[in-house]
Design an enzyme around this catalytic site. Structure first.
Site, PDB file in Angstrom:
ATOM      1  N   CYS A  49       0.859  -1.176   0.000  1.00  9.91           N
ATOM      2  CA  CYS A  49       0.000   0.000   0.000  1.00  9.91           C
ATOM      3  C   CYS A  49       0.899   1.231   0.000  1.00  9.91           C
ATOM      4  CB  CYS A  49      -0.907  -0.005   1.228  1.00  9.91           C
ATOM      5  SG  CYS A  49      -1.861   1.521   1.405  1.00  9.91           S
ATOM      6  N   ASP A 105      -0.222  -5.886   0.253  1.00  3.81           N
ATOM      7  CA  ASP A 105      -1.467  -6.192  -0.448  1.00  3.81           C
ATOM      8  C   ASP A 105      -1.233  -7.455  -1.264  1.00  3.81           C
ATOM      9  OD1 ASP A 105      -3.097  -4.016   0.382  1.00  3.81           O
ATOM     10  OD2 ASP A 105      -2.043  -2.708  -1.021  1.00  3.81           O
ATOM     11  N   VAL A 128       6.115 -13.202 -24.163  1.00  5.53           N
ATOM     12  CA  VAL A 128       6.884 -12.763 -23.010  1.00  5.53           C
ATOM     13  C   VAL A 128       7.602 -13.987 -22.459  1.00  5.53           C
ATOM     14  CG1 VAL A 128       4.987 -13.020 -21.332  1.00  5.53           C
ATOM     15  CG2 VAL A 128       6.853 -11.443 -20.852  1.00  5.53           C
ATOM     16  N   SER A 149       8.866 -16.262 -19.685  1.00  3.65           N
ATOM     17  CA  SER A 149       8.217 -16.427 -18.390  1.00  3.65           C
ATOM     18  C   SER A 149       9.124 -16.148 -17.189  1.00  3.65           C
ATOM     19  CB  SER A 149       7.593 -17.816 -18.269  1.00  3.65           C
ATOM     20  OG  SER A 149       8.560 -18.816 -18.390  1.00  3.65           O
ATOM     21  N   HIS A 185      -3.993  -0.744  -6.011  1.00  2.24           N
ATOM     22  CA  HIS A 185      -4.367  -1.937  -6.771  1.00  2.24           C
ATOM     23  C   HIS A 185      -4.582  -1.622  -8.253  1.00  2.24           C
ATOM     24  CE1 HIS A 185      -4.782  -3.416  -2.805  1.00  2.24           C
ATOM     25  NE2 HIS A 185      -6.093  -3.422  -2.685  1.00  2.24           N
TER      26      HIS A 185
END
Length: 154
Positions: free
Chosen positions: A53, A60, A75, A77, A94
């Site tokens: 946060c 979070d 992409v 991994s 978030h």
């Protein structure tokens, strides 16, 4: 985030790679899609995503589900795992984490379609789910539900 290398010898894959200190310092690698003329869905599910946060510094937690239909690039991994792990000490709301990851992957890969769902665990009694996508899903690709049930109080 630095631009990904095109030389396979410079990929993070197969090499000892320290954890990046922040998402900005992380390097996402991309590799050529071996099936660029075929529409298919690739999915990454991240069941233990963590950030901080930006106000309280409290952790979070979220489940991230990233779906994309590749065009020329995939992409890599391991680099994605390192990039996402770099959020552990990163303070952001978030919405910023979820949408920022989607925008970063979209810029890196230029996929035919990308969506991300961030299913955040409750803080202060309120769960926050964040969703972002690049446009309409392709009709030629099966796009399953993301498989994360909506939050239900116990």
């Amino acid at each position: 985030m630095t631009q990904p290398p095109l030389n396979p010898e410079t990929l993070q894959l197969g090499q000892a790679t320290p954890l990046p200190a922040s998402p900005e310092e992380a390097r996402l690698d991309r590799v050529p899609n071996p099936h660029p003329g075929t529409d298919y869905l690739a999915r990454f599910t991240v069941p233990e995503f963590t950030s901080l946060c930006p106000v309280t510094g409290q952790p979070d937690f979220a489940i991230l589900v990233i779906d994309y239909v590749p065009d020329q690039w995939l992409v890599e991994s391991k680099s994605l795992k390192l990039y996402l792990t770099a959020f552990r000490n990163h303070g952001a709301f978030h919405e910023d984490c979820t949408v920022g990851i989607g925008l970063t992957l979209n810029q890196l890969l230029a996929p035919r379609f990308l969506r991300i769902g961030g299913y955040w665990y409750p803080r202060g009694g309120i769960p926050i789910d964040v969703f972002w996508q690049t446009g309409e899903p392709l009709k030629s690709v099966w796009l399953p539900e993301q498989g994360v049930p909506p939050y239900r109080a116990r």
